[in-house]
Design an enzyme around this catalytic site. Structure first.
Site, PDB file in Angstrom:
ATOM      1  N   LYS A   1      -3.572  15.473  -2.629  1.00  0.00           N
ATOM      2  CA  LYS A   1      -2.253  14.833  -2.626  1.00  0.00           C
ATOM      3  C   LYS A   1      -2.378  13.306  -2.692  1.00  0.00           C
ATOM      4  O   LYS A   1      -3.407  12.719  -2.338  1.00  0.00           O
ATOM      5  CB  LYS A   1      -1.473  15.245  -1.375  1.00  0.00           C
TER       6      LYS A   1
ATOM      7  N   ARG B   1      -4.490  25.772   1.496  1.00  0.00           N
ATOM      8  CA  ARG B   1      -4.254  25.896   0.053  1.00  0.00           C
ATOM      9  C   ARG B   1      -4.985  24.751  -0.643  1.00  0.00           C
ATOM     10  O   ARG B   1      -4.656  23.582  -0.431  1.00  0.00           O
ATOM     11  CB  ARG B   1      -2.747  25.845  -0.231  1.00  0.00           C
TER      12      ARG B   1
END
Length: 540
Positions: free
Chosen positions: A469, A510
């Site tokens: 991210k 994840r």
């Protein structure tokens, strides 16, 4: 029929009773004053102050708690069928306990049971409700047999409003409730650790313990008994019962999009997508999460038809490869049509970044599909989630917990039992860098805040997805997302090791790089296992 006739005229003492870190306060029935949650750690609540009297029930609707048990046939299917019949018979289900696989009691030479409980409202009288439940049991194949023996379904009324009932055919509270861990565990799930309403106060009072139902649960072993022989929490997925406490599970990512922030455009061809799934599985993925729509900030939105056009050829090809045997597939979508089609083609889990806000129909669709549902925290949608308004927090963990639980509650009302819910705090969605860090470090706080409303909700499996991210790139000065894999490992480690706290951290991570993620998960699990072993030695 019976109800509480006399209202208590004084306020009960305010308590901070510890259920593994959960404080709660009790309001006396009839009090006009609201209790403060700021209480002394030494204060107690004497639930025996609340008294019940025998009179007719005049209320048009009562809140009830019903226990469920099954150890014959397809136990999960028995539960699903029972819930459908109960709802059709005049009970509105508002909450579900978690699902517990338990050793049989009293008659031990029989298969393991599944147990849970539901909370709801009904206009049926107590004996009418009893007759309805007996008919449901009969419709699902239960016959007269050995008491406490095998049965496809067992339905018992634990509570009916604030009433105590003793008749020839019905006793409420159920006569043996307080000695049964397999009943008390899901019952605890149905209430909040911060109790502020009269109905829960009366239920606590029936236990005749100063600490109410929570004290009974602790006396029966409490949270420390979960996962030991004869009592484990499970989530039904595929044809299995998943005990998510045994290890951290790894979800590998397959993006079929041209515009995903990390690997957009790499797996649009069917052959490339299938090859990547094989790689993810070879590296140790437990779950493969397939997304055909980008949810990056400001990404353009596809229609359901366009999303399916990308998804179906790849999904059909994946279902044909031998490597997929024994693995779980998840569909990353917020559209009900896509979820329906994917599950009917073999997908096992629906992963919705909007938690049902973008397409509210997805809640009832997933409920009917009877598959696990990942509810993620996000404000707005991918186009608006990073707006100034959606990035305003005073206490990020508290607000994420509150907003997540509101989505969980909506899902339950739509027909998704709590035992099929996984929660995701939404790393990178509607959050600044500092919000992401606070959320990763604060997973036990999020659990605790949810627990004030629903103890069961506080024990749900948590999925975290910080992989590659933007905030990791900002911290490490890495503009290329692929170069953020080491930072990803640090982030998921922080999330998992929230489990060093008794309330627990992440259960599923994840990640794009499954090999690195799996190694991190194994090390974290070993650390947590060692910590638990050391604590057990100290307690002994």
């Amino acid at each position: 029929m019976f109800r509480i006739k006399e209202r208590v005229k004084w306020m009960l003492p305010i308590a901070k009773h510890q259920l593994k870190g959960f404080p709660f306060a009790i309001t006396s029935k009839g009090s006009n004053r609201r209790p403060s949650l700021r209480s002394s750690a030494n204060s107690t609540v004497n639930f025996s102050f609340i008294r019940s009297f025998s009179v007719s029930v005049h209320s048009p609707e009562q809140e009830v708690v019903i226990a469920l048990g099954s150890n014959v046939g397809d136990r999960v299917r028995n539960f699903d069928n029972a819930l459908n019949l109960v709802k059709k018979s005049g009970v509105t289900i508002t909450r579900h306990g978690l699902l517990y696989e338990t050793a049989p009691a009293y008659v031990i030479d029989q298969p393991l049971f599944l147990n849970s409980a539901i909370r709801g409202t009904t206009k049926l009288g107590p004996h009418e409700l009893l007759n309805v439940l007996k008919q449901v049991e009969k419709d699902l194949g239960r016959t007269d047999g050995v008491r406490y023996g095998p049965r496809p379904i067992d339905l018992d009324i634990l509570f009916y409003g604030e009433s105590k009932i003793e008749s020839e055919s019905l006793t409420i509270p159920h006569e043996r409730i307080w000695e049964r861990p397999f009943v008390i565990a899901p019952l605890v799930d149905l209430i909040g650790s911060s109790v502020g309403n009269e109905i829960e106060s009366s239920w606590h009072s029936f236990s005749r313990c100063n600490g109410g139902i929570f004290e009974i649960w602790e006396k029966l072993g409490g949270e420390s008994s979960i996962g030991k022989e004869g009592l484990r929490r499970v989530l039904p997925v595929k044809n299995c019962l998943w005990d998510w406490s045994k290890k951290t599970h790894v979800m590998g990512i397959l993006n079929l999009t041209p515009d995903s922030f990390s690997d957009g455009g790499k797996f649009q061809r069917v052959e490339d997508a299938v090859s990547h799934v094989k790689l993810l599985i070879s590296e140790g993925a437990d779950i493969v999460d397939i997304g055909a729509q980008s949810t990056r900030p400001f990404g353009s939105r596809l229609s359901p038809a366009e999303e399916l056009e990308r998804l179906i050829p790849v999904l059909d090809a994946i279902m044909q490869i031998p490597e997929i045997e024994g693995k779980l597939l998840s569909i990353d979508t917020f559209y009900s049509e896509v979820a329906f089609e994917a599950v009917n083609r073999g997908v096992h889990i629906v992963n919705d970044v909007s938690g049902g806000k973008i397409d509210p129909k997805i809640l009832s669709v997933v409920g009917d599909l009877e598959v696990p549902y990942v509810i993620m925290h996000m404000r707005g949608d991918p186009l608006t989630m990073q707006s100034k308004q959606n990035l305003q927090y005073e206490d990020v963990c508290k607000e994420v917990a509150c907003e997540l639980y509101s989505r969980v509650s909506e899902a339950e009302l739509a027909g998704i039992p709590l035992w099929r819910v996984i929660i995701d705090p939404g790393i990178g969605f509607s959050k600044k860098l500092e919000h992401n860090l606070e959320t990763l470090m604060g997973l036990p706080s999020i659990r605790r805040e949810i627990g004030k409303r629903s103890v069961g909700g506080s024990h749900l499996p948590i999925l975290v997805g910080p992989s590659r991210k933007r905030f990791l790139g900002e911290i490490c000065n890495r503009t290329d997302p692929v170069e953020r894999d080491p930072a990803t490992i640090a982030a998921v480690t922080a999330g998992i090791l929230g489990g060093a706290n008794v309330l627990g951290g992440a259960n599923v991570i994840r990640v794009h790089n499954v090999g690195y993620g799996l190694d991190a998960a194994k090390v974290c699990d070993a650390l947590l296992k060692q910590r638990k072993a050391t604590e057990n030695v100290r307690q002994a």
